[in-house]
Design a protein around this motif. Structure first.
Motif, short mmCIF file in Angstrom:
data_model
loop_
_atom_site.label_atom_id
_atom_site.label_comp_id
_atom_site.label_asym_id
_atom_site.label_seq_id
_atom_site.Cartn_x
_atom_site.Cartn_y
_atom_site.Cartn_z
N ILE A 1 8.50 8.12 7.01
CA ILE A 1 7.60 6.34 7.78
C ILE A 1 7.23 5.92 6.60
O ILE A 1 8.04 4.95 6.41
CB ILE A 1 6.73 6.29 8.66
N ASN A 2 7.02 5.95 5.58
CA ASN A 2 6.40 5.02 4.53
C ASN A 2 7.41 4.84 3.42
O ASN A 2 7.24 4.18 3.06
CB ASN A 2 5.33 6.31 3.64
N ASN A 3 8.52 5.94 3.57
CA ASN A 3 9.31 5.85 2.67
C ASN A 3 10.32 4.24 3.11
O ASN A 3 10.64 3.49 2.69
CB ASN A 3 10.31 6.75 1.85
N ARG A 4 10.38 4.55 4.30
CA ARG A 4 11.17 3.10 5.20
C ARG A 4 10.70 1.59 5.30
O ARG A 4 10.92 0.91 4.93
CB ARG A 4 11.39 3.54 6.86
N GLY A 5 9.16 2.15 5.75
CA GLY A 5 8.05 0.70 5.63
C GLY A 5 7.66 0.16 4.38
O GLY A 5 7.78 -0.68 3.79
N GLY B 1 0.41 -1.32 -0.42
CA GLY B 1 -0.48 -0.26 0.04
C GLY B 1 0.97 1.29 -0.19
O GLY B 1 0.29 2.04 -0.53
N GLY B 2 2.17 1.27 0.58
CA GLY B 2 2.89 2.21 1.14
C GLY B 2 3.45 2.72 -0.54
O GLY B 2 3.74 3.71 -0.94
N ARG B 3 3.79 1.21 -0.82
CA ARG B 3 4.63 1.64 -2.55
C ARG B 3 3.44 2.31 -3.24
O ARG B 3 3.34 3.44 -4.42
CB ARG B 3 5.29 0.03 -2.93
N MET B 4 2.47 1.63 -3.34
CA MET B 4 0.91 1.78 -4.53
C MET B 4 0.68 3.17 -4.40
O MET B 4 0.77 4.16 -4.79
CB MET B 4 -0.15 0.88 -4.73
N LEU B 5 -0.47 3.79 -2.16
CA LEU B 5 -0.21 4.59 -2.84
C LEU B 5 0.69 6.23 -2.20
O LEU B 5 0.13 6.90 -2.98
CB LEU B 5 -1.35 5.03 -1.56
#
Length: 148
Positions: free
Chosen positions: A102-106, A46-50
């Motif tokens: 945080i998203n870039n790590r996750g 989800g982090g990659r897509m969104l």
């Protein structure tokens, strides 16, 4: 042009609110309830897509609101549109400073390489996201009211 902005802007912002609301209160709760590390995999995907789409959506919503504010400067709802645009600026700044790191790590995590505190980091992201959702809901509400 102003009439189109008055319709198009709340629709775009409203759709963004719907996606972000569903992430906060539906999707992440589903992912967190999955057994094992499946929630981690889902959040990473989800982090990659969104993460690829949302920057354009946030900036686009801000630009539409700013253009509406300028084009309708002498109209009754202009002040509300300016406040909505300011709230969208807050949401963009929050995203860049708090959520994106945080998203870039996750989005790179797998069950094999995730840090020990990955759940705490996701919980922090969730808390920031709840605030961001409240901010964009407020912006959307103001845009709808400004439409009059």
């Amino acid at each position: 042009m102003l009439n189109a902005l008055e319709v198009f802007t709340p629709v775009i912002v409203g759709l963004m609110v719907g996606v972000e609301f569903s992430v906060a209160f539906v999707i992440n709760r589903i992912l967190d309830a999955l057994p094992g590390n499946n929630g981690l995999r889902g959040r990473a995907h989800g982090g990659r897509m969104l993460g690829a789409v949302m920057p354009f959506w946030y900036i686009g919503s801000l630009v539409l609101s700013a253009v509406w504010a300028i084009a309708g400067w002498n109209t009754a709802g202009a002040g509300l549109v300016v406040i909505a645009a300011a709230l969208l600026i807050v949401s963009v700044v929050m995203s860049i400073l708090l959520l994106v790191p945080i998203n870039n790590r996750g989005k790179t995590w797998t069950p094999e390489n995730a840090p020990e505190d990955w759940k705490e980091q996701m919980n922090r992201w969730d808390r920031y996201h709840y605030v961001r959702v409240a901010v964009i809901i407020a912006a959307f509400t103001l845009l709808v009211i400004a439409r009059g």
